[in-house]
Every structure is written in structure tokens, then in C-alpha cells.
Design a protein around this motif. Structure first.
Motif, PDB file in Angstrom:
ATOM      1  N   SER A 141       0.828  -1.202   0.000  1.00 49.59           N
ATOM      2  CA  SER A 141       0.000   0.000   0.000  1.00 49.59           C
ATOM      3  C   SER A 141       0.866   1.256   0.000  1.00 49.59           C
ATOM      4  O   SER A 141       1.896   1.323   0.651  1.00 49.59           O
ATOM      5  CB  SER A 141      -0.899   0.000   1.235  1.00 49.59           C
ATOM      6  N   ASN A 142       0.419   2.256  -0.744  1.00 42.65           N
ATOM      7  CA  ASN A 142       1.082   3.554  -0.764  1.00 42.65           C
ATOM      8  C   ASN A 142       0.390   4.535   0.171  1.00 42.65           C
ATOM      9  O   ASN A 142       0.625   5.725   0.094  1.00 42.65           O
ATOM     10  CB  ASN A 142       1.098   4.127  -2.180  1.00 42.65           C
TER      11      ASN A 142
ATOM     12  N   LYS B 178      -4.581  11.132   6.178  1.00 41.73           N
ATOM     13  CA  LYS B 178      -3.764  10.128   5.484  1.00 41.73           C
ATOM     14  C   LYS B 178      -3.390  10.640   4.098  1.00 41.73           C
ATOM     15  O   LYS B 178      -4.051  11.503   3.522  1.00 41.73           O
ATOM     16  CB  LYS B 178      -4.477   8.788   5.394  1.00 41.73           C
ATOM     17  N   THR B 179      -2.302  10.096   3.573  1.00 40.37           N
ATOM     18  CA  THR B 179      -1.809  10.459   2.253  1.00 40.37           C
ATOM     19  C   THR B 179      -1.569   9.183   1.457  1.00 40.37           C
ATOM     20  O   THR B 179      -1.175   8.158   2.014  1.00 40.37           O
ATOM     21  CB  THR B 179      -0.523  11.314   2.334  1.00 40.37           C
ATOM     22  N   GLU B 180      -1.818   9.270   0.165  1.00 41.35           N
ATOM     23  CA  GLU B 180      -1.595   8.144  -0.737  1.00 41.35           C
ATOM     24  C   GLU B 180      -0.807   8.620  -1.949  1.00 41.35           C
ATOM     25  O   GLU B 180      -1.256   9.506  -2.674  1.00 41.35           O
ATOM     26  CB  GLU B 180      -2.923   7.552  -1.199  1.00 41.35           C
ATOM     27  N   GLU B 181       0.379   8.043  -2.144  1.00 37.59           N
ATOM     28  CA  GLU B 181       1.171   8.371  -3.330  1.00 37.59           C
ATOM     29  C   GLU B 181       0.521   7.692  -4.532  1.00 37.59           C
ATOM     30  O   GLU B 181       0.372   6.483  -4.579  1.00 37.59           O
ATOM     31  CB  GLU B 181       2.603   7.877  -3.158  1.00 37.59           C
ATOM     32  N   ILE B 182       0.146   8.494  -5.516  1.00 42.08           N
ATOM     33  CA  ILE B 182      -0.474   7.962  -6.726  1.00 42.08           C
ATOM     34  C   ILE B 182       0.558   7.776  -7.828  1.00 42.08           C
ATOM     35  O   ILE B 182       0.561   6.769  -8.531  1.00 42.08           O
ATOM     36  CB  ILE B 182      -1.613   8.893  -7.201  1.00 42.08           C
ATOM     37  N   TYR B 183       1.464   8.746  -7.965  1.00 35.98           N
ATOM     38  CA  TYR B 183       2.470   8.677  -9.029  1.00 35.98           C
ATOM     39  C   TYR B 183       3.684   9.476  -8.603  1.00 35.98           C
ATOM     40  O   TYR B 183       3.568  10.508  -7.943  1.00 35.98           O
ATOM     41  CB  TYR B 183       1.893   9.263 -10.324  1.00 35.98           C
ATOM     42  N   LYS B 184       4.870   8.988  -9.019  1.00 35.41           N
ATOM     43  CA  LYS B 184       6.115   9.708  -8.725  1.00 35.41           C
ATOM     44  C   LYS B 184       7.129   9.386  -9.809  1.00 35.41           C
ATOM     45  O   LYS B 184       7.256   8.239 -10.227  1.00 35.41           O
ATOM     46  CB  LYS B 184       6.647   9.290  -7.357  1.00 35.41           C
TER      47      LYS B 184
END
Length: 121
Positions: A2-3, A11-17
């Protein structure tokens, strides 16, 4: 894997990097704030989808704090090197972007181009 990461403010969620851009979903809670922080080389942008968020930016030259209240559909960006913080006014959802800007005139010439000599030996 999970990101999604829990934070004191939600909460934070990395979608793209990649090497120049980061794109995160953030769920923020009313009455909570992130740390006062800065990024040396990255700009930081906030786009609110729902709820209300206050973004504070410390302007080092003027010694002032800019405050921007964001609601659904609002966006603001923070330049690199400036301390900033967001505060949840109402529970909400936002997208957070980080990006580095390329210097388009970064070329440094050692010699000028031109006609190549006929004999280089």
C-alpha cells in the motif's frame, strides 16, 4: 504494498512519482495541521476536491504569513524554499503535487559551433 500512510492530520496516498513530479491524494481532518516545513527544490501545490483547507506560507523577504483558504475546485502553489503548512478547516479530500522546474536556458558552451575544419589531424 500500500502507498497509503497515516498522518496525525489524516492520510496520504502516493499515486504517481517520477524524477520531477509527485502526485498524492490527501484526506485531511478538520482541526488538524501538518508540520511547518519547506522543500529545497520542489514546488508544492494543493487542489481541494471537498472540504476546506487553509494553506499558510511564510514569506521570508517580507516577514509575513500569507493565508489562503481553499474550497472545492481551488488550487494554490508554494515556491521552493518557503516554509508552509496546511490546516484542515473542514474534513476533506485534496490532491497534492510536488514538482521541480527545469531551467530552460541552462546551456553552457565551452566553444561556439561553426564549420568544422577540413583536416583535424
Amino acid at each position: 504494498m500500500s502507498n497509503i500512510q497515516g498522518k496525525v492530520w489524516g492520510k496520504t496516498e502516493e499515486i504517481y512519482k517520477n524524477s520531477t513530479l509527485e502526485f498524492h491524494r490527501i484526506d485531511f481532518n478538520a482541526g488538524y495541521q501538518c508540520s511547518e516545513h519547506k522543500h529545497q527544490t520542489k514546488s508544492n501545490g494543493f487542489y481541494v476536491v471537498s472540504g476546506e483547507m487553509l494553506v499558510r506560507v511564510w514569506q521570508k523577504e517580507q516577514g509575513l504569513i500569507d493565508e489562503t483558504l481553499l474550497g472545492p475546485g481551488d488550487f494554490t502553489a508554494v515556491k521552493p524554499g518557503l516554509y508552509h503548512q496546511f490546516i484542515g478547516i473542514e474534513d476533506g479530500l485534496a490532491f497534492e503535487l510536488y514538482w521541480s522546474e527545469m531551467e530552460h536556458n541552462d546551456i553552457q558552451r565551452q566553444v561556439s559551433g561553426g564549420e568544422s575544419p577540413a583536416d583535424t589531424t
